[in-house]
Scaffold this active site. Structure first.
Site, PDB file in Angstrom:
ATOM      1  N   GLU A  40      85.597  83.716  -5.692  1.00  0.00           N
ATOM      2  CA  GLU A  40      85.751  82.824  -6.846  1.00  0.00           C
ATOM      3  C   GLU A  40      84.436  82.090  -7.124  1.00  0.00           C
ATOM      4  OE1 GLU A  40      88.749  79.167  -8.175  1.00  0.00           O
ATOM      5  OE2 GLU A  40      88.399  79.568  -6.050  1.00  0.00           O
ATOM      6  N   LYS A 106      92.672  81.861 -14.508  1.00  0.00           N
ATOM      7  CA  LYS A 106      93.379  81.216 -13.402  1.00  0.00           C
ATOM      8  C   LYS A 106      94.489  80.292 -13.917  1.00  0.00           C
ATOM      9  CE  LYS A 106      92.290  78.424  -9.263  1.00  0.00           C
ATOM     10  NZ  LYS A 106      91.175  77.719  -8.575  1.00  0.00           N
ATOM     11  N   CYS A 140      92.490  82.207  -5.968  1.00  0.00           N
ATOM     12  CA  CYS A 140      92.532  81.118  -4.999  1.00  0.00           C
ATOM     13  C   CYS A 140      93.867  80.369  -4.941  1.00  0.00           C
ATOM     14  CB  CYS A 140      91.366  80.167  -5.289  1.00  0.00           C
ATOM     15  SG  CYS A 140      90.923  79.098  -3.884  1.00  0.00           S
TER      16      CYS A 140
END
Length: 254
Positions: A40, A106, A140
């Site tokens: 990331e 995300k 993540c």
């Protein structure tokens, strides 16, 4: 039918995208895989300041396309992006060897780190189709939310890039394997190494199979992991132990 996957666990110098790209490219070039996954925000560090974001199709995204074309493999990794209207996204690109790109924004933004205050969340899951495989893209913090990542018969593997701090490394290692077990899928989870100001990263990147067993795992430094995913083995396991057939139905709502 099989897919060879490499995870490049890199370090990221703070706010040095040119230097980070220069350091990452040899790892991508050396990875003998069909798909290479980078961490990331691998080119900037976990920097949520607006100044760290690049315009859509900016130099980091352009580098990913160039590497995919040059080395003949798909490449995935997340980039801080500023859309034309100023909206900031943590965008995970999936670039094919042809240079064609798809992306996932995300969904779950890391509130304790200030990401939720600065960035806009994505609203759509993204499953990309590549070499006969269906790959769910996650970034993540998404790993903490099993409903979002629940397999509905629509994917074979999870590909996750992360910047997961060392103090929560036990959670990282547990969640990566939990997502594999509950979804009966392969998981490729790459974390970063090194440090940002005030934050240390443990690495612990891992390739995990559909039983939750680790096939390759990194330590704390720069490292590349590679494993081959076996399509027939996945399908045989899902047929022999069809837990997916007993999953509870649900509907996501905003």
């Amino acid at each position: 039918m099989n897919l060879r996957v490499s995870l490049c666990q890199t370090e990221a110098a703070w706010r040095d995208p040119i230097g980070n790209l220069r350091r990452a490219e040899p790892l991508v070039a050396a990875a003998a895989a069909d798909l290479v996954v980078l961490p990331e925000l691998f080119a900037t560090g976990f920097d949520v300041a607006a100044a760290a974001a690049e315009p859509e199709g900016g130099p980091v995204a352009d580098a990913l396309r160039g590497w995919a074309l040059r080395y003949g493999r798909a490449i995935a990794g997340s980039v801080a992006v500023r859309e034309a209207d100023g909206t900031l996204r943590n965008r995970m690109y999936f670039v094919r060897p042809s240079g064609e790109a798809e992306w996932y924004d995300k969904r779950h933004l890391f509130r304790p780190g200030g990401e939720a205050a600065a960035y806009a969340p994505g609203s759509e899951r993204r499953v990309v189709h590549y070499r006969g495989w269906r790959l769910l893209l996650l970034v993540c913090y998404d790993l903490r939310f099993p409903v979002w990542s629940r397999c509905r018969g629509d994917y074979d593997a999870i590909v996750c890039c992360a910047a997961w701090p060392a103090p929560r490394r036990a959670a990282w290692r547990t969640l990566v394997r939990a997502r594999a077990i509950e979804n009966q899928c392969y998981v490729a989870a790459v974390n970063r190494a090194g440090a940002d100001p005030g934050i240390v990263y443990a690495g612990d990147s891992a390739l995990v199979d559909f039983r939750g067993e680790t096939t390759a795992e990194a330590g704390c430094g720069v490292q590349t992991l590679t494993a081959t995913w076996d399509r027939e083995a996945l399908e045989a396991f899902r047929a022999r132990f069809p837990a997916w057939r007993d999953a509870d139905g649900f509907r996501l709502e905003e």
